[in-house]
Write an enzyme that holds these catalytic residues in place. Structure first.
Site, PDB file in Angstrom:
ATOM      1  N   ASP A  20       0.919  -1.146   0.113  1.00  0.00           N
ATOM      2  CA  ASP A  20       0.072  -0.064  -0.101  1.00  0.00           C
ATOM      3  C   ASP A  20       1.103   1.265   0.022  1.00  0.00           C
ATOM      4  O   ASP A  20       1.680   1.487   0.903  1.00  0.00           O
ATOM      5  CB  ASP A  20      -0.915  -0.036   1.306  1.00  0.00           C
ATOM      6  CG  ASP A  20      -1.757   1.083   1.465  1.00  0.00           C
ATOM      7  OD1 ASP A  20      -1.630   2.180   0.468  1.00  0.00           O
ATOM      8  OD2 ASP A  20      -2.698   1.001   2.279  1.00  0.00           O
ATOM      9  N   SER A  70      -1.669  14.775 -13.919  1.00  0.00           N
ATOM     10  CA  SER A  70      -2.761  14.610 -15.121  1.00  0.00           C
ATOM     11  C   SER A  70      -2.858  15.828 -15.644  1.00  0.00           C
ATOM     12  O   SER A  70      -2.616  16.923 -14.792  1.00  0.00           O
ATOM     13  CB  SER A  70      -4.016  14.266 -14.140  1.00  0.00           C
ATOM     14  OG  SER A  70      -5.300  14.041 -15.113  1.00  0.00           O
ATOM     15  N   TYR A 102     -10.249  15.034  -7.002  1.00  0.00           N
ATOM     16  CA  TYR A 102      -9.255  14.230  -7.526  1.00  0.00           C
ATOM     17  C   TYR A 102      -8.207  15.408  -8.431  1.00  0.00           C
ATOM     18  O   TYR A 102      -7.088  15.302  -8.247  1.00  0.00           O
ATOM     19  CB  TYR A 102      -9.936  13.394  -8.690  1.00  0.00           C
ATOM     20  CG  TYR A 102      -8.831  12.724  -9.553  1.00  0.00           C
ATOM     21  CD1 TYR A 102      -8.050  11.564  -9.391  1.00  0.00           C
ATOM     22  CD2 TYR A 102      -8.531  13.138 -10.896  1.00  0.00           C
ATOM     23  CE1 TYR A 102      -7.066  11.036 -10.009  1.00  0.00           C
ATOM     24  CE2 TYR A 102      -7.932  12.715 -11.767  1.00  0.00           C
ATOM     25  CZ  TYR A 102      -7.054  11.664 -11.477  1.00  0.00           C
ATOM     26  OH  TYR A 102      -6.010  11.185 -12.353  1.00  0.00           O
ATOM     27  N   LYS A 115      -3.917  16.036  -8.022  1.00  0.00           N
ATOM     28  CA  LYS A 115      -2.984  16.130  -9.014  1.00  0.00           C
ATOM     29  C   LYS A 115      -2.253  17.449  -9.283  1.00  0.00           C
ATOM     30  O   LYS A 115      -0.916  17.425  -9.561  1.00  0.00           O
ATOM     31  CB  LYS A 115      -3.704  15.630 -10.412  1.00  0.00           C
ATOM     32  CG  LYS A 115      -4.129  14.264 -10.253  1.00  0.00           C
ATOM     33  CD  LYS A 115      -3.138  13.274 -10.036  1.00  0.00           C
ATOM     34  CE  LYS A 115      -3.603  11.580 -10.308  1.00  0.00           C
ATOM     35  NZ  LYS A 115      -2.537  11.114  -9.946  1.00  0.00           N
TER      36      LYS A 115
END
Ligand SMILES: NC(=O)c1ccc[n+]([C@@H]2O[C@H](COP(=O)([O-])OP(=O)(O)OC[C@H]3O[C@@H](n4cnc5c(N)ncnc54)[C@H](O)[C@@H]3O)[C@@H](O)[C@H]2O)c1
Length: 248
Positions: free
Chosen positions: A59, A139, A152, A156
Protein backbone atom coordinates in the site's frame (compact mmCIF):
# COMPACT_ATOMS: atom_id res chain seq x y z
CA UNK A 1 19.21 0.21 -24.40
CA UNK A 2 18.32 3.45 -22.61
CA UNK A 3 17.93 1.94 -19.10
CA UNK A 4 20.84 -0.51 -19.10
CA UNK A 5 22.20 -1.01 -15.58
CA UNK A 6 19.40 0.98 -13.96
CA UNK A 7 16.88 -0.21 -11.36
CA UNK A 8 13.38 1.27 -11.19
CA UNK A 9 10.43 0.92 -8.84
CA UNK A 10 7.05 1.51 -10.49
CA UNK A 11 3.93 1.78 -8.29
CA UNK A 12 0.47 0.93 -9.51
CA UNK A 13 2.25 -1.34 -11.99
CA UNK A 14 -0.32 -4.13 -11.82
CA UNK A 15 -2.22 -2.62 -14.76
CA UNK A 16 -2.67 0.43 -17.00
CA UNK A 17 0.05 3.07 -17.24
CA UNK A 18 2.24 1.49 -14.54
CA UNK A 19 2.33 -1.89 -16.27
CA UNK A 20 3.25 -0.24 -19.59
CA UNK A 21 5.96 1.92 -17.99
CA UNK A 22 7.55 -1.02 -16.17
CA UNK A 23 7.43 -3.22 -19.27
CA UNK A 24 9.01 -0.50 -21.42
CA UNK A 25 11.77 0.11 -18.85
CA UNK A 26 12.56 -3.63 -18.84
CA UNK A 27 12.66 -3.71 -22.66
CA UNK A 28 15.31 -0.99 -22.43
CA UNK A 29 17.48 -2.99 -20.02
CA UNK A 30 16.21 -1.93 -16.56
CA UNK A 31 15.54 -4.13 -13.57
CA UNK A 32 12.09 -3.28 -12.24
CA UNK A 33 10.15 -3.66 -9.01
CA UNK A 34 6.46 -4.03 -9.85
CA UNK A 35 4.54 -2.62 -6.87
CA UNK A 36 0.78 -2.70 -6.49
CA UNK A 37 -1.78 -3.07 -3.72
CA UNK A 38 -3.14 -5.99 -5.80
CA UNK A 39 -0.32 -8.44 -5.07
CA UNK A 40 -1.53 -11.02 -7.62
CA UNK A 41 -1.52 -8.39 -10.37
CA UNK A 42 2.00 -7.27 -9.38
CA UNK A 43 3.28 -10.86 -9.57
CA UNK A 44 1.51 -11.49 -12.90
CA UNK A 45 3.12 -8.44 -14.52
CA UNK A 46 6.53 -9.37 -13.07
CA UNK A 47 6.27 -12.92 -14.45
CA UNK A 48 5.26 -11.62 -17.87
CA UNK A 49 8.39 -9.43 -17.91
CA UNK A 50 10.71 -12.21 -16.68
CA UNK A 51 13.91 -12.37 -14.63
CA UNK A 52 14.53 -8.62 -14.66
CA UNK A 53 11.31 -7.96 -12.69
CA UNK A 54 10.07 -8.73 -9.21
CA UNK A 55 6.51 -8.19 -7.97
CA UNK A 56 5.51 -6.95 -4.52
CA UNK A 57 2.18 -6.21 -2.86
CA UNK A 58 2.26 -2.86 -1.03
CA UNK A 59 0.00 0.00 0.00
CA UNK A 60 1.84 3.10 -1.23
CA UNK A 61 0.02 5.26 1.30
CA UNK A 62 1.95 3.69 4.18
CA UNK A 63 5.51 4.19 5.41
CA UNK A 64 5.88 0.40 5.75
CA UNK A 65 4.86 -0.11 2.11
CA UNK A 66 7.49 2.36 0.91
CA UNK A 67 10.21 0.80 3.05
CA UNK A 68 9.25 -2.63 1.67
CA UNK A 69 9.59 -1.40 -1.95
CA UNK A 70 12.95 0.22 -1.26
CA UNK A 71 14.26 -2.91 0.48
CA UNK A 72 12.94 -5.10 -2.33
CA UNK A 73 14.92 -3.07 -4.91
CA UNK A 74 18.07 -3.21 -2.76
CA UNK A 75 17.82 -6.94 -2.06
CA UNK A 76 16.80 -7.98 -5.58
CA UNK A 77 18.95 -5.66 -7.69
CA UNK A 78 21.40 -3.85 -5.38
CA UNK A 79 20.62 -0.27 -6.37
CA UNK A 80 17.92 2.32 -7.11
CA UNK A 81 17.90 4.85 -9.95
CA UNK A 82 14.28 5.65 -10.79
CA UNK A 83 11.13 5.81 -8.70
CA UNK A 84 7.80 6.14 -10.55
CA UNK A 85 4.90 7.20 -8.30
CA UNK A 86 2.07 6.09 -10.53
CA UNK A 87 -0.53 4.44 -8.26
CA UNK A 88 -3.63 6.59 -8.02
CA UNK A 89 -7.32 6.58 -7.18
CA UNK A 90 -10.26 8.83 -7.99
CA UNK A 91 -13.79 9.44 -6.85
CA UNK A 92 -16.55 8.87 -9.39
CA UNK A 93 -17.45 11.91 -11.49
CA UNK A 94 -19.99 13.85 -9.41
CA UNK A 95 -20.61 17.15 -7.65
CA UNK A 96 -17.85 18.20 -5.23
CA UNK A 97 -20.65 18.53 -2.67
CA UNK A 98 -21.53 14.82 -2.65
CA UNK A 99 -18.12 13.10 -2.57
CA UNK A 100 -17.85 11.03 0.63
CA UNK A 101 -15.25 11.78 3.28
CA UNK A 102 -13.96 8.20 2.87
CA UNK A 103 -13.30 8.79 -0.85
CA UNK A 104 -11.64 12.13 -0.09
CA UNK A 105 -9.38 10.53 2.54
CA UNK A 106 -8.40 7.70 0.15
CA UNK A 107 -7.50 10.20 -2.60
CA UNK A 108 -5.33 12.28 -0.29
CA UNK A 109 -3.62 9.13 1.06
CA UNK A 110 -2.87 7.41 -2.25
CA UNK A 111 -2.36 10.40 -4.56
CA UNK A 112 -0.64 12.76 -2.10
CA UNK A 113 0.62 11.23 1.15
CA UNK A 114 2.30 8.40 -0.80
CA UNK A 115 4.62 11.02 -2.30
CA UNK A 116 5.56 12.31 1.16
CA UNK A 117 6.47 8.79 2.30
CA UNK A 118 8.23 7.81 -0.94
CA UNK A 119 10.40 10.92 -1.05
CA UNK A 120 11.55 10.56 2.54
CA UNK A 121 12.16 6.81 2.18
CA UNK A 122 13.83 6.75 -1.28
CA UNK A 123 15.92 9.94 -1.45
CA UNK A 124 19.00 8.60 0.33
CA UNK A 125 19.09 5.46 -1.82
CA UNK A 126 18.69 7.47 -5.03
CA UNK A 127 21.47 9.84 -3.94
CA UNK A 128 23.72 6.96 -2.87
CA UNK A 129 24.02 5.81 -6.48
CA UNK A 130 24.92 9.21 -7.85
CA UNK A 131 21.45 10.69 -8.09
CA UNK A 132 18.37 9.55 -9.93
CA UNK A 133 14.93 10.33 -11.16
CA UNK A 134 11.55 10.59 -9.45
CA UNK A 135 8.59 10.64 -11.84
CA UNK A 136 5.03 11.15 -10.61
CA UNK A 137 1.92 10.46 -12.66
CA UNK A 138 -0.13 13.63 -12.28
CA UNK A 139 -2.78 14.52 -14.88
CA UNK A 140 -4.00 17.18 -17.26
CA UNK A 141 -6.68 17.45 -14.54
CA UNK A 142 -4.07 19.18 -12.39
CA UNK A 143 -3.49 21.83 -15.09
CA UNK A 144 -6.83 22.24 -16.91
CA UNK A 145 -9.45 20.88 -14.47
CA UNK A 146 -13.03 20.04 -15.44
CA UNK A 147 -16.05 20.00 -13.12
CA UNK A 148 -17.09 16.68 -11.61
CA UNK A 149 -13.65 15.60 -10.40
CA UNK A 150 -12.77 18.47 -8.06
CA UNK A 151 -11.01 16.62 -5.23
CA UNK A 152 -9.16 14.29 -7.63
CA UNK A 153 -8.08 17.25 -9.81
CA UNK A 154 -6.83 19.14 -6.77
CA UNK A 155 -4.75 16.14 -5.66
CA UNK A 156 -3.02 16.10 -9.05
CA UNK A 157 -2.33 19.87 -8.91
CA UNK A 158 -0.72 19.17 -5.51
CA UNK A 159 1.48 16.48 -7.10
CA UNK A 160 2.64 18.87 -9.85
CA UNK A 161 3.49 21.54 -7.28
CA UNK A 162 5.27 19.09 -4.96
CA UNK A 163 7.38 17.83 -7.90
CA UNK A 164 8.48 21.37 -8.78
CA UNK A 165 9.41 22.17 -5.17
CA UNK A 166 11.25 18.87 -4.77
CA UNK A 167 13.08 19.39 -8.08
CA UNK A 168 14.72 22.47 -6.61
CA UNK A 169 15.31 21.04 -3.14
CA UNK A 170 16.80 17.72 -4.34
CA UNK A 171 18.84 19.15 -7.23
CA UNK A 172 22.01 19.42 -5.10
CA UNK A 173 21.77 15.62 -4.62
CA UNK A 174 21.36 15.18 -8.41
CA UNK A 175 17.84 13.80 -8.02
CA UNK A 176 15.56 15.01 -10.81
CA UNK A 177 11.82 15.25 -10.09
CA UNK A 178 9.27 15.52 -12.89
CA UNK A 179 5.58 14.80 -13.38
CA UNK A 180 3.65 13.34 -16.29
CA UNK A 181 0.27 14.82 -17.18
CA UNK A 182 -1.74 12.36 -19.26
CA UNK A 183 -5.11 13.13 -20.76
CA UNK A 184 -7.93 10.55 -20.46
CA UNK A 185 -6.96 6.99 -21.34
CA UNK A 186 -9.04 3.81 -21.62
CA UNK A 187 -7.61 2.15 -18.47
CA UNK A 188 -9.59 0.83 -15.51
CA UNK A 189 -10.06 4.39 -14.16
CA UNK A 190 -11.76 5.89 -17.21
CA UNK A 191 -15.34 4.92 -16.35
CA UNK A 192 -15.06 6.68 -12.95
CA UNK A 193 -13.67 9.79 -14.67
CA UNK A 194 -16.62 9.83 -17.07
CA UNK A 195 -19.23 8.99 -14.40
CA UNK A 196 -21.24 7.07 -16.92
CA UNK A 197 -19.52 5.05 -19.65
CA UNK A 198 -21.53 5.64 -22.82
CA UNK A 199 -20.31 6.14 -26.41
CA UNK A 200 -21.64 9.74 -26.24
CA UNK A 201 -19.64 10.61 -23.11
CA UNK A 202 -16.50 8.95 -24.54
CA UNK A 203 -16.97 11.06 -27.66
CA UNK A 204 -17.36 14.22 -25.53
CA UNK A 205 -14.09 13.50 -23.69
CA UNK A 206 -12.25 12.72 -26.92
CA UNK A 207 -13.59 15.76 -28.78
CA UNK A 208 -11.43 18.18 -26.74
CA UNK A 209 -8.16 16.39 -27.62
CA UNK A 210 -6.68 18.08 -30.73
CA UNK A 211 -4.86 14.93 -31.92
CA UNK A 212 -8.23 13.17 -31.86
CA UNK A 213 -7.66 10.15 -29.63
CA UNK A 214 -7.34 9.15 -25.98
CA UNK A 215 -3.86 8.69 -24.56
CA UNK A 216 -2.64 5.10 -24.47
CA UNK A 217 -0.41 3.40 -21.87
CA UNK A 218 2.37 3.26 -24.52
CA UNK A 219 2.35 7.09 -24.70
CA UNK A 220 3.01 7.27 -20.98
CA UNK A 221 5.62 4.51 -21.20
CA UNK A 222 7.58 6.42 -23.85
CA UNK A 223 7.37 9.71 -21.93
CA UNK A 224 8.46 8.06 -18.66
CA UNK A 225 11.32 6.33 -20.47
CA UNK A 226 12.59 9.69 -21.70
CA UNK A 227 12.40 11.30 -18.25
CA UNK A 228 14.11 8.31 -16.60
CA UNK A 229 16.89 8.07 -19.18
CA UNK A 230 20.18 9.96 -19.28
CA UNK A 231 18.84 11.85 -22.31
CA UNK A 232 16.80 13.88 -19.80
CA UNK A 233 19.67 14.52 -17.40
CA UNK A 234 19.12 18.31 -17.51
CA UNK A 235 15.32 18.09 -17.24
CA UNK A 236 13.84 18.65 -13.79
CA UNK A 237 10.73 20.34 -12.38
CA UNK A 238 8.79 19.74 -15.60
CA UNK A 239 5.09 18.81 -15.78
CA UNK A 240 5.13 17.00 -19.14
CA UNK A 241 1.77 17.04 -20.88
CA UNK A 242 1.11 13.72 -22.63
CA UNK A 243 -2.20 14.86 -23.96
CA UNK A 244 -2.41 15.26 -27.74
CA UNK A 245 -2.61 19.03 -27.27
CA UNK A 246 -5.48 19.07 -24.75
CA UNK A 247 -3.82 21.66 -22.46
CA UNK A 248 -2.95 24.18 -25.19
N1 LIG B 1 -6.56 6.64 -17.13
C1 LIG B 1 -6.64 7.96 -17.23
O1 LIG B 1 -7.46 8.51 -17.97
C2 LIG B 1 -5.71 8.82 -16.40
C3 LIG B 1 -5.56 10.17 -16.77
C4 LIG B 1 -4.71 10.96 -16.03
C5 LIG B 1 -4.01 10.44 -14.96
N2 LIG B 1 -4.18 9.13 -14.61
C6 LIG B 1 -3.39 8.63 -13.49
O2 LIG B 1 -2.62 7.53 -13.96
C7 LIG B 1 -2.23 6.71 -12.86
C8 LIG B 1 -2.41 5.25 -13.23
O3 LIG B 1 -3.78 4.97 -13.44
P1 LIG B 1 -4.31 4.05 -14.64
O4 LIG B 1 -5.11 4.92 -15.52
O5 LIG B 1 -3.21 3.25 -15.21
O6 LIG B 1 -5.39 3.14 -13.86
P2 LIG B 1 -5.26 1.68 -13.24
O7 LIG B 1 -6.46 1.54 -12.34
O8 LIG B 1 -5.06 0.66 -14.30
O9 LIG B 1 -3.94 1.74 -12.36
C9 LIG B 1 -3.90 2.19 -11.04
C10 LIG B 1 -3.15 1.14 -10.22
O10 LIG B 1 -2.89 1.68 -8.91
C11 LIG B 1 -3.05 0.59 -7.99
N3 LIG B 1 -3.29 1.14 -6.64
C12 LIG B 1 -4.38 1.80 -6.21
N4 LIG B 1 -4.24 2.12 -4.91
C13 LIG B 1 -3.02 1.67 -4.51
C14 LIG B 1 -2.29 1.70 -3.30
N5 LIG B 1 -2.81 2.26 -2.19
N6 LIG B 1 -1.06 1.15 -3.25
C15 LIG B 1 -0.53 0.54 -4.36
N7 LIG B 1 -1.18 0.47 -5.54
C16 LIG B 1 -2.41 1.03 -5.62
C17 LIG B 1 -4.26 -0.18 -8.54
O11 LIG B 1 -4.35 -1.47 -7.99
C18 LIG B 1 -3.98 -0.14 -10.04
O12 LIG B 1 -3.21 -1.25 -10.47
C19 LIG B 1 -3.08 7.18 -11.66
O13 LIG B 1 -2.27 7.97 -10.81
C20 LIG B 1 -4.15 8.03 -12.32
O14 LIG B 1 -4.64 9.02 -11.43
C21 LIG B 1 -5.01 8.32 -15.32
Amino acid sequence: MRMEGKTAIVTGAGSGFGEAIATRFAEEGANVVIADIREDAAHAVASAIGASAVGIGVDVATRAGNIAMRDCAAESFGRLDTFVLNAGVTHKNQSALTVSEADFDLITAVNMKAMFHATQVMADDLAAFGGGSIIATASTAGLRPRPGLVWYNASKAWVINACKCLAVELAPRNIRVNSLCPVASPTAMLSDFMGEDTPEIREKFQAVIPLGRFSQPRDMANAALYLASDQADFITGVALEVDGGRCV
